[in-house]
Motif scaffolding. Sequence first.
Motif, PDB file in Angstrom:
ATOM      1  N   ALA A 435      16.765  77.408  25.465  1.00  0.00           N
ATOM      2  CA  ALA A 435      17.858  77.518  26.443  1.00  0.00           C
ATOM      3  C   ALA A 435      18.189  76.151  27.041  1.00  0.00           C
ATOM      4  O   ALA A 435      19.360  75.802  27.223  1.00  0.00           O
ATOM      5  CB  ALA A 435      17.460  78.501  27.545  1.00  0.00           C
ATOM      6  N   HIS A 436      17.156  75.373  27.333  1.00  0.00           N
ATOM      7  CA  HIS A 436      17.368  74.032  27.887  1.00  0.00           C
ATOM      8  C   HIS A 436      18.157  73.162  26.910  1.00  0.00           C
ATOM      9  O   HIS A 436      19.132  72.509  27.276  1.00  0.00           O
ATOM     10  CB  HIS A 436      16.008  73.384  28.193  1.00  0.00           C
ATOM     11  CG  HIS A 436      16.107  72.007  28.784  1.00  0.00           C
ATOM     12  ND1 HIS A 436      16.048  71.774  30.136  1.00  0.00           N
ATOM     13  CD2 HIS A 436      16.275  70.797  28.205  1.00  0.00           C
ATOM     14  CE1 HIS A 436      16.173  70.474  30.365  1.00  0.00           C
ATOM     15  NE2 HIS A 436      16.302  69.858  29.206  1.00  0.00           N
ATOM     16  N   VAL A 437      17.749  73.164  25.638  1.00  0.00           N
ATOM     17  CA  VAL A 437      18.394  72.318  24.627  1.00  0.00           C
ATOM     18  C   VAL A 437      19.846  72.742  24.410  1.00  0.00           C
ATOM     19  O   VAL A 437      20.735  71.890  24.248  1.00  0.00           O
ATOM     20  CB  VAL A 437      17.595  72.341  23.316  1.00  0.00           C
ATOM     21  CG1 VAL A 437      18.405  71.769  22.150  1.00  0.00           C
ATOM     22  CG2 VAL A 437      16.298  71.558  23.484  1.00  0.00           C
ATOM     23  N   SER A 438      20.113  74.029  24.417  1.00  0.00           N
ATOM     24  CA  SER A 438      21.490  74.497  24.226  1.00  0.00           C
ATOM     25  C   SER A 438      22.406  73.966  25.313  1.00  0.00           C
ATOM     26  O   SER A 438      23.508  73.462  25.037  1.00  0.00           O
ATOM     27  CB  SER A 438      21.532  76.029  24.216  1.00  0.00           C
ATOM     28  OG  SER A 438      20.872  76.532  23.081  1.00  0.00           O
ATOM     29  N   LYS A 439      21.966  74.063  26.566  1.00  0.00           N
ATOM     30  CA  LYS A 439      22.785  73.557  27.667  1.00  0.00           C
ATOM     31  C   LYS A 439      22.863  72.035  27.621  1.00  0.00           C
ATOM     32  O   LYS A 439      23.928  71.441  27.859  1.00  0.00           O
ATOM     33  CB  LYS A 439      22.206  74.024  29.001  1.00  0.00           C
ATOM     34  CG  LYS A 439      23.130  73.736  30.184  1.00  0.00           C
ATOM     35  CD  LYS A 439      22.694  74.460  31.444  1.00  0.00           C
ATOM     36  CE  LYS A 439      23.709  74.233  32.565  1.00  0.00           C
ATOM     37  NZ  LYS A 439      23.328  74.935  33.817  1.00  0.00           N
ATOM     38  N   TYR A 440      21.764  71.396  27.300  1.00  0.00           N
ATOM     39  CA  TYR A 440      21.720  69.926  27.199  1.00  0.00           C
ATOM     40  C   TYR A 440      22.747  69.440  26.180  1.00  0.00           C
ATOM     41  O   TYR A 440      23.521  68.519  26.448  1.00  0.00           O
ATOM     42  CB  TYR A 440      20.302  69.532  26.779  1.00  0.00           C
ATOM     43  CG  TYR A 440      20.045  68.045  26.617  1.00  0.00           C
ATOM     44  CD1 TYR A 440      19.340  67.342  27.581  1.00  0.00           C
ATOM     45  CD2 TYR A 440      20.464  67.341  25.490  1.00  0.00           C
ATOM     46  CE1 TYR A 440      19.067  65.987  27.436  1.00  0.00           C
ATOM     47  CE2 TYR A 440      20.204  65.990  25.338  1.00  0.00           C
ATOM     48  CZ  TYR A 440      19.498  65.324  26.312  1.00  0.00           C
ATOM     49  OH  TYR A 440      19.249  63.979  26.157  1.00  0.00           O
ATOM     50  N   LEU A 441      22.779  70.046  25.015  1.00  0.00           N
ATOM     51  CA  LEU A 441      23.690  69.591  23.969  1.00  0.00           C
ATOM     52  C   LEU A 441      25.144  69.913  24.295  1.00  0.00           C
ATOM     53  O   LEU A 441      26.050  69.181  23.886  1.00  0.00           O
ATOM     54  CB  LEU A 441      23.284  70.191  22.620  1.00  0.00           C
ATOM     55  CG  LEU A 441      21.966  69.642  22.044  1.00  0.00           C
ATOM     56  CD1 LEU A 441      21.617  70.339  20.748  1.00  0.00           C
ATOM     57  CD2 LEU A 441      22.047  68.126  21.830  1.00  0.00           C
TER      58      LEU A 441
END
Length: 713
Positions: A435-441
């Motif tokens: 979830a963190h990586v999805s929002k980060y990207l």
Amino acid sequence: MMTDQKLYILMMSVHGLVRGHDMELGRDADTGGQITYVVELARALGRNSHIAQIDLLTRQIEDPNISPDYAAEIEELGPNARIVRLPCGPRKYLRKELLWPHLDQMVDRCLHYLRQQGRLPDLIHTHYADAGYVGQHLSNLLGIPQIHTGHSLGRPKRARLLASGRKEQAIERQFNLSRRIAAEEEVLVHASLIITSTSQEIEDQYGMYKNTDPRRCQVIPPGTDTSRFSPPGRKPLDPAIQAGIDRFLNTPEKPVILTICRPDTRKNLHGLIQAYGSDPSLQDMANLVIIAGSREDIRAMEESQRKIMNDVLLDIDRYDLWGKIAIPKHFMVEDVPEVYRLAVRRRGIFVNSALTEPFGLTLIEAAASGLPIIAPEDGGPRDIITNCRNGLLVNTLNPSDIASALKDALSDRKRWRNWSRNGIASVRRHYTWDAHVSKYLREADKLLYRERKRLRRQLAATLHAGRSPMPLARKVIISDIDNTLLGDEQGLAEFLQWLRMHAGNISFGIATGRTVESAVRILKKWRVPMPDILITSVGSEINYWPSLRPDKGWSNHIRHRWRREALAEALKEIPGLALQAPENQREFKLSYLVTPERMPPLKQLYQHLHKQNLHAKLIYSHEAFLDVLPVRASKGLAVRYLAYKWGLPLQSFLIAGDSGNDEEMLVGDTLGVVVGNHSPELESLRDREQIYFAKNTYALGILEGMKHYHFDQ
């Protein structure tokens, strides 16, 4: 929508002990939750299909007192992710407050590393103020957007320490906070995106900074590895870990009050032990387990940690808690998930008793394990408990409030079960690394879209598209402006066309006695697209296009022994010298008009300065001007600095000039070109190796010299 090109992200976390396995969290004040965050983020990003490469840059350390792992140049973290260690300052381990004088060297090391990669990163993501300083300079030099995560901030820390009764001078001496805060303010001006863990961090902590722009701040909560942190299930617990805790306890089967933190004043272990030790009914309900990193001998710990651990042992003895409290010596990061599961099996509670908590990664780990939590009523815990509904917020400044909350949480078994289930489900919903990586990207994609639009707007104004070609350029041309580059419109047009044809492989710069503002004006007047590098004010300044960003490393380098005001005072009464107009005076240059028949000889001026313990370089030109510079500054030294900084041999630099002011940068290992309209004072160089005297004048002479040296090959 994601960009089609896979991203190369350069992450930076300079201080502490950074490795991808057996992380020594809590070993010292610099090796804590930030290390877990950056390593896990690098791994999680590397697994994503939109990522080409993640390089996590940190400091290389060769010290017999620590593991040789920290000396390895490369450590693989997983698919498309690795730790890269670069030397910076002394080889031995240094605490973060002592790293500041060495960070400019880290900038240079990073530039050399990127040249070896053959590709520039799309983004630079820095962690903490020291890496923010390095990343800001790289971002400026390369024209690459910077993302920054502060983790903890200097202004709130100083406010807390002052509130605790510490003296400002003592705080500054120990933590060097003024330099840290200044670097944080500069990063806030420059960074394209500030990532925070909570909205409270933006409002209350970054709100203390004058340069904070909430529009450039984005909340992206850290993730946790749910494959490591999970409920106990039916699998037996590790008997060695269980025995390592139970050996301290008279009644080990009682519920566990668990805390995991490094020995640090902010973690408030004193308040937690006071809360537990002052309440006999709480002692009857549960045991207290403190995991405060690993230690061999308290006497060998650094001073601040030694004091905390001594105070902990004295508090335990004061309240006579032996048999009720466990504080094991040896716990590795790999053991921590099992400790959470042990606390869950015993219907325990996790408590974070910190005075203030920006986020609280351990709270997420506990929740993922099914362990309810008690946490400070400010900062990240407010968001975590709102999302997870798995515990209570408490005023951790008051030990009796901590004790009351613990008893409340332990006394209702039905609510405990609901909290446990809520925590497990909510972490999977809100706090996974995926979830963190999805929002980060998503945020990275928006940032890069804005960056591409900006570069398209700038393309017409420069020879290159916004980003410096220096890291990947094979060769560099440096030319004087007046009577060398400029003077013949047709020759200039041919020269600029040649540069456009070789853009990307060959970088272009100017070196002049003019100020940077004067240089830009004359180049625009002649319709010259801005060079990549501007060496100005007789070599005392280096700036990079398109934003005229200064090379701070050069400024710091030439600052050596430079006492501008004292020099101005010493030269004030010298006959034949009159200060030029204010616009010709610079931070690292004093400029005078000269009456030759009245001015003493240069040798006498040097003797006058040395008697007053002043050091400077005096440049006398055209029998009309005197420039006073730092001893390390000149056009020639600036060229050699660039060669070092950007990792290019001097033979890759072609230098063009026309007058005696250019002599220093023409001689040596560079490829020199003297244009046909040169001044007589350069005739003494005619027989020098690697100095070519062109027949053509102005820019056509530069082209002739490039052809002579086969500079396009």
